[in-house]
Design an enzyme around this catalytic site. Structure first.
Site, PDB file in Angstrom:
ATOM      1  N   LYS A   2      -4.965   6.794 -19.737  1.00 32.19           N
ATOM      2  CA  LYS A   2      -5.165   7.271 -21.115  1.00 32.19           C
ATOM      3  C   LYS A   2      -3.866   7.138 -21.921  1.00 32.19           C
ATOM      4  O   LYS A   2      -3.417   6.046 -22.168  1.00 32.19           O
ATOM      5  CB  LYS A   2      -5.687   8.701 -21.091  1.00 32.19           C
ATOM      6  CG  LYS A   2      -6.754   8.973 -20.023  1.00 32.19           C
ATOM      7  CD  LYS A   2      -8.027   8.183 -20.209  1.00 32.19           C
ATOM      8  CE  LYS A   2      -9.043   8.590 -19.144  1.00 32.19           C
ATOM      9  NZ  LYS A   2     -10.175   7.709 -19.019  1.00 32.19           N
ATOM     10  N   ARG A  48       0.840  -1.221   0.000  1.00 33.63           N
ATOM     11  CA  ARG A  48       0.000   0.000   0.000  1.00 33.63           C
ATOM     12  C   ARG A  48       0.865   1.257   0.000  1.00 33.63           C
ATOM     13  O   ARG A  48       0.466   2.310  -0.488  1.00 33.63           O
ATOM     14  CB  ARG A  48      -0.987  -0.010   1.180  1.00 33.63           C
ATOM     15  CG  ARG A  48      -1.844   1.235   1.232  1.00 33.63           C
ATOM     16  CD  ARG A  48      -3.228   1.066   1.852  1.00 33.63           C
ATOM     17  NE  ARG A  48      -3.342   0.102   2.909  1.00 33.63           N
ATOM     18  CZ  ARG A  48      -2.929   0.309   4.169  1.00 33.63           C
ATOM     19  NH1 ARG A  48      -2.353   1.438   4.513  1.00 33.63           N
ATOM     20  NH2 ARG A  48      -3.097  -0.637   5.072  1.00 33.63           N
ATOM     21  N   TYR A 104     -13.335  17.887 -16.280  1.00 37.32           N
ATOM     22  CA  TYR A 104     -13.840  16.516 -16.375  1.00 37.32           C
ATOM     23  C   TYR A 104     -14.995  16.303 -15.382  1.00 37.32           C
ATOM     24  O   TYR A 104     -14.917  16.761 -14.234  1.00 37.32           O
ATOM     25  CB  TYR A 104     -12.667  15.567 -16.083  1.00 37.32           C
ATOM     26  CG  TYR A 104     -13.027  14.115 -16.008  1.00 37.32           C
ATOM     27  CD1 TYR A 104     -13.743  13.495 -17.021  1.00 37.32           C
ATOM     28  CD2 TYR A 104     -12.646  13.353 -14.909  1.00 37.32           C
ATOM     29  CE1 TYR A 104     -14.063  12.159 -16.944  1.00 37.32           C
ATOM     30  CE2 TYR A 104     -12.960  12.010 -14.835  1.00 37.32           C
ATOM     31  CZ  TYR A 104     -13.675  11.423 -15.853  1.00 37.32           C
ATOM     32  OH  TYR A 104     -13.990  10.104 -15.764  1.00 37.32           O
ATOM     33  N   ASP A 126      -4.279  19.351 -14.936  1.00 36.25           N
ATOM     34  CA  ASP A 126      -4.593  17.988 -15.358  1.00 36.25           C
ATOM     35  C   ASP A 126      -4.103  17.868 -16.802  1.00 36.25           C
ATOM     36  O   ASP A 126      -4.673  18.463 -17.722  1.00 36.25           O
ATOM     37  CB  ASP A 126      -6.107  17.757 -15.241  1.00 36.25           C
ATOM     38  CG  ASP A 126      -6.509  16.337 -15.576  1.00 36.25           C
ATOM     39  OD1 ASP A 126      -5.826  15.704 -16.412  1.00 36.25           O
ATOM     40  OD2 ASP A 126      -7.513  15.846 -15.025  1.00 36.25           O
TER      41      ASP A 126
HETATM   42  C1  LIG Z   1      -9.128  14.954 -17.935  1.00 40.95           C
HETATM   43  C2  LIG Z   1      -9.347  13.729 -17.095  1.00 40.95           C
HETATM   44  N1  LIG Z   1      -8.857  13.715 -15.836  1.00 40.95           N
HETATM   45  C3  LIG Z   1      -9.032  12.655 -15.033  1.00 40.95           C
HETATM   46  C4  LIG Z   1      -9.736  11.543 -15.464  1.00 40.95           C
HETATM   47  C5  LIG Z   1      -9.963  10.402 -14.515  1.00 40.95           C
HETATM   48  O1  LIG Z   1      -9.164   9.333 -14.822  1.00 40.95           O
HETATM   49  P1  LIG Z   1      -9.493   7.821 -14.416  1.00 40.95           P
HETATM   50  O2  LIG Z   1     -10.621   7.391 -15.292  1.00 40.95           O
HETATM   51  O3  LIG Z   1      -8.211   7.120 -14.667  1.00 40.95           O
HETATM   52  O4  LIG Z   1      -9.892   7.812 -12.983  1.00 40.95           O
HETATM   53  C6  LIG Z   1     -10.241  11.518 -16.756  1.00 40.95           C
HETATM   54  C7  LIG Z   1     -10.985  10.342 -17.246  1.00 40.95           C
HETATM   55  O5  LIG Z   1     -11.549  10.356 -18.309  1.00 40.95           O
HETATM   56  C8  LIG Z   1     -10.047  12.644 -17.592  1.00 40.95           C
HETATM   57  O6  LIG Z   1     -10.536  12.689 -18.838  1.00 40.95           O
END
Ligand SMILES: Cc1ncc(COP(=O)(O)O)c(C=O)c1O
Length: 389
Positions: free
Chosen positions: A202, A53, A105, A177
């Site tokens: 991604k 962890r 998001y 982000d």
């Molecule tokens: C811009 C962005 N940030 C964060 C996330 C969250 O990522 P996760 O799906 O790996 O939790 C996403 C998911 O689509 C995203 O598009």
């Protein structure tokens, strides 16, 4: 190459993606580090591991690679992008303010709105494409400023360097982000951000076969907070997922070049050959922040967003006729995907709020993969013909 990576700065991105973060191979001569499927470690081991962890060889390797690729001193990996977001926001306390870009998001919005608001963290949203709004940072001195660039799904491109100037003056931490751009295309820390956060699900992994997240910084204080969150909140990833993401990163440069090439050709086709009301892609000269994109990104990345000029019913029909673009959440994999943000990724945002930031029922988000671009264009052309009869 040896496991020593102190001198990794002398190598280019492509080389670092393959050679940095490759430890724990010495005993066997394995060319690729193995997966360490263990929950715990014998006390007193030389590398100081205790319990997965709070750390595992696969986390450490991935952290080292990601830090190098993001031009960061530190990286902490998490189970998903949302876990990484949770880790950062968990450092706030009741009474703190976050100023966020209004187009973020959906799950980030939901976390702020439905989870952290309950603990007394307040959020204000602004349109960061209008830099006059940056004055609000100076007035309110928020604990955090939260942006994405390009944003999900509208692909607004925000001037990270300019926003970071406001944050520095106000003493606020800037979180970018970087998921939509990827580490290859954009380096938020070099542009002045305090934290660069990615959903490694991604473009870092790139093969749509696991979830992950990371927070990168050049601050020991932030790093200590992230390591604490990984362990204390149970946000740690699985070793095998780290291994998959480490593997994916080795081809990130190649993939991003092809994603960017394909997406530009695809966006140009949509803009010139369809009835679309608008097509957004950072490297199209029609993009409202095209100049900023050129300044801070080394390619346009793989996402294209368009209002195809159809009503909801026709838009949904179009999506059902696509053969190579799978209708699915997520993005950034080698295969093409398509998403209807209003009913999928951003459904958690109230309709009125959603539409006020341009996420209408006719908006479609394409994650353009690395297939042959002619096949992708033929696919969308055929689907449009089906709908138009
Ligand atoms: C811009 C962005 N940030 C964060 C996330 C969250 O990522 P996760 O799906 O790996 O939790 C996403 C998911 O689509 C995203 O598009």
């Amino acid at each position: 190459m040896s496991d020593r990576t102190e001198s990794s700065d002398e190598f280019q991105f492509e080389t670092r993606a393959i050679h940095v973060g490759q430890k724990y191979r010495e005993e066997t001569g394995a060319v690729i580090p193995p997966v360490f499927l263990t929950s715990t470690f014998a006390m007193g081991n030389p590398e100081g591991f205790d319990y997965t962890r709070s750390g595992n060889p696969n986390f450490r390797n991935l952290q080292e690679t990601l830090a190098s690729l993001e031009s960061a001193q530190f990286a902490t990996v998490f189970a998903s992008g949302v876990s990484a977001i949770t880790a950062v926001v968990s450092t706030l306390k009741s009474g703190d303010l976050v100023i966020a870009e209004e187009n973020i998001y959906g799950c980030t919005f939901r976390l702020f709105d439905q989870v952290f608001a309950k603990f007394g963290v307040s959020i204000e949203y602004i349109d960061f494409t209008n830099l006059e709004h940056g004055q609000k940072i100076l007035e309110k001195k928020p604990a955090l400023v939260w942006i994405e660039s390009p944003t999900n799904p509208s692909l607004k491109v925000l001037d990270i360097a300019a926003i970071s100037e406001f944050c520095k003056k106000a003493g606020s931490s800037l979180v970018v982000d970087n998921t939509f751009a990827s580490s290859f295309i954009q380096k938020p820390l070099e542009l002045g951000a305090d934290l660069s956060l990615l959903s490694t699900t991604k473009y870092s992994n790139g093969h749509s076969d696991c979830l992950g997240g990371v927070v990168c910084s050049n601050s020991q204080v932030w790093q200590d907070k992230m390591i604490f969150a990984q362990k204390a909140l149970g946000l740690q990833p699985a070793p095998f997922d780290c291994w998959l993401i480490s593997r994916g990163l080795k081809t990130q440069a190649l993939r991003m070049e092809r994603h960017s090439e394909n997406a530009l050709a695809f966006a140009t086709f949509l803009e010139q050959n369809t009835q679309a009301n608008f097509v957004r892609y950072p490297f199209l000269s029609s993009h409202p922040q095209h100049d900023i994109a050129k300044k801070q990104m080394r390619g346009g990345s793989g996402i294209v967003t368009a209002d195809l000029g159809m009503d909801l019913e026709a838009t949904k029909q179009l999506l059902s006729h696509l053969k190579l673009f799978t209708l699915a959440e997520s993005l950034g994999g080698i295969e093409s995907l398509v998403c209807h943000p209003a009913s999928m990724t951003h459904a958690s945002i109230p309709k009125q709020v959603r539409e006020s930031v341009g996420i209408t029922d006719s908006l479609v988000r394409f994650s353009v993969g690395i297939e042959h671009v002619d096949d992708l264009i033929d696919d969308v052309r055929a689907a449009i013909s089906e709908v138009n009869g």
